[in-house]
Write an enzyme that holds these catalytic residues in place. Structure first.
Site, short mmCIF file in Angstrom:
data_model
loop_
_atom_site.label_atom_id
_atom_site.label_comp_id
_atom_site.label_asym_id
_atom_site.label_seq_id
_atom_site.Cartn_x
_atom_site.Cartn_y
_atom_site.Cartn_z
N HIS A 269 -5.42 -1.83 46.56
CA HIS A 269 -5.11 -0.75 47.48
C HIS A 269 -4.98 -1.33 48.89
O HIS A 269 -5.89 -2.01 49.37
CB HIS A 269 -6.23 0.31 47.48
CG HIS A 269 -6.26 1.13 46.24
ND1 HIS A 269 -6.53 2.47 46.25
CD2 HIS A 269 -6.04 0.80 44.95
CE1 HIS A 269 -6.49 2.94 45.01
NE2 HIS A 269 -6.19 1.93 44.21
N GLU B 149 -7.92 3.06 54.15
CA GLU B 149 -8.89 2.44 53.25
C GLU B 149 -10.25 2.52 53.94
O GLU B 149 -10.33 2.49 55.17
CB GLU B 149 -8.52 1.00 52.94
CG GLU B 149 -7.16 0.82 52.28
CD GLU B 149 -7.03 1.53 50.96
OE1 GLU B 149 -8.06 1.78 50.30
OE2 GLU B 149 -5.89 1.84 50.56
N ASP C 182 0.45 1.25 50.49
CA ASP C 182 0.34 2.57 49.85
C ASP C 182 1.13 3.62 50.62
O ASP C 182 1.71 4.53 50.01
CB ASP C 182 -1.13 2.98 49.74
CG ASP C 182 -1.86 2.20 48.66
OD1 ASP C 182 -1.23 1.32 48.04
OD2 ASP C 182 -3.07 2.45 48.45
N ASP D 51 -1.96 6.50 55.14
CA ASP D 51 -2.99 6.17 54.18
C ASP D 51 -4.11 5.41 54.89
O ASP D 51 -3.86 4.73 55.90
CB ASP D 51 -2.43 5.31 53.04
CG ASP D 51 -3.46 5.09 51.95
OD1 ASP D 51 -3.80 6.06 51.25
OD2 ASP D 51 -3.93 3.94 51.80
#
Length: 232
Positions: free
Chosen positions: A153, A9, A158, A7
């Protein structure tokens, strides 16, 4: 099989607008079991966040001020994912951003798919739950994965949640055709033995009146539709 649940960001929603990666989180699975190995890195994006992006991640430029730039961590990150299958929720988003980051470093870095296969868990979820919400939070609720501690998040958090959700989502694949030949043969033998133990199946005999009614019904269908599915 070695898989990396991944994941990222970012500073915004579109890399084409110059947005950058600010965090990468990875969890390693081998033969569908977590190994305990992870990769986690905050990254200085060299630009401001778009409005709303900070609220989603809780990250700020002040926090990232002393973090390395992507160029400084690219080799370590690529070494971690090399040769694996990447499990990513909405893979086009993360792969697009990572490819953009690599392109800034020079053509010799190539693209993510030059180094690893990519499996989009969002597509898997849509196939299994068509027409339903299939965000990570929705999957966690549906599959019994505890995400109560997910207030913001975060890439590593995640990735950990996605790893649990992915394993639950794909559990039982051996029951729908992904098992070995040996397993299928063993199961087939067991089923045959069980069926034999039940004795002969009852025979259903259709009388002439029912058969005539069936033939008449088919003829009516043929006249209205041109053919009946039983003719195909």
């Amino acid at each position: 099989m070695r898989q990396i649940v991944l994941d990222t960001e970012t500073t915004g929603l579109e890399w084409k607008k110059g947005n950058r990666v600010v965090e990468i989180g990875c969890v390693e699975l081998v033969e569908r079991r977590p190994t305990g190995r992870t990769y986690h890195q905050y990254i200085h994006p060299e630009r401001e966040f778009e409005p709303g992006a900070q609220e989603v991640t809780g990250l700020t430029l002040e926090f990232l001020a002393d973090k390395p730039k992507f160029a400084a961590v690219a080799d370590e990150f690529l070494a971690f994912i090399e040769g694996a299958e990447l499990v990513i929720h909405n893979a086009a988003f993360d792969v697009g951003f990572l490819d953009h980051e690599l392109s800034r470093l020079g053509d010799h870095y190539g693209r993510i798919r030059d180094r690893a296969q990519v499996l989009d868990s969002l597509e898997l979820a849509r196939q299994r739950y068509p027409g339903q919400r299939n965000s990570l939070d929705a999957l966690c609720r549906r599959l019994g994965v505890d995400n109560s501690h997910r207030q913001l998040h975060g890439a590593l958090l995640d990735a950990q949640l996605l790893a649990e959700a992915y394993l639950a989502l794909t559990a039982g694949q051996s029951e729908i055709g992904f098992d070995s030949v040996e397993t299928r043969e063993t199961r087939r033998s067991t089923v045959l033995l069980d069926a034999a133990a039940l004795g002969p199946r009852p025979k259903v005999v259709v009388d002439e009146a029912d058969l005539a009614a069936h033939v008449a019904r088919l003829e009516t269908i043929r006249k209205k539709a041109g053919s009946a599915i039983w003719d195909l």
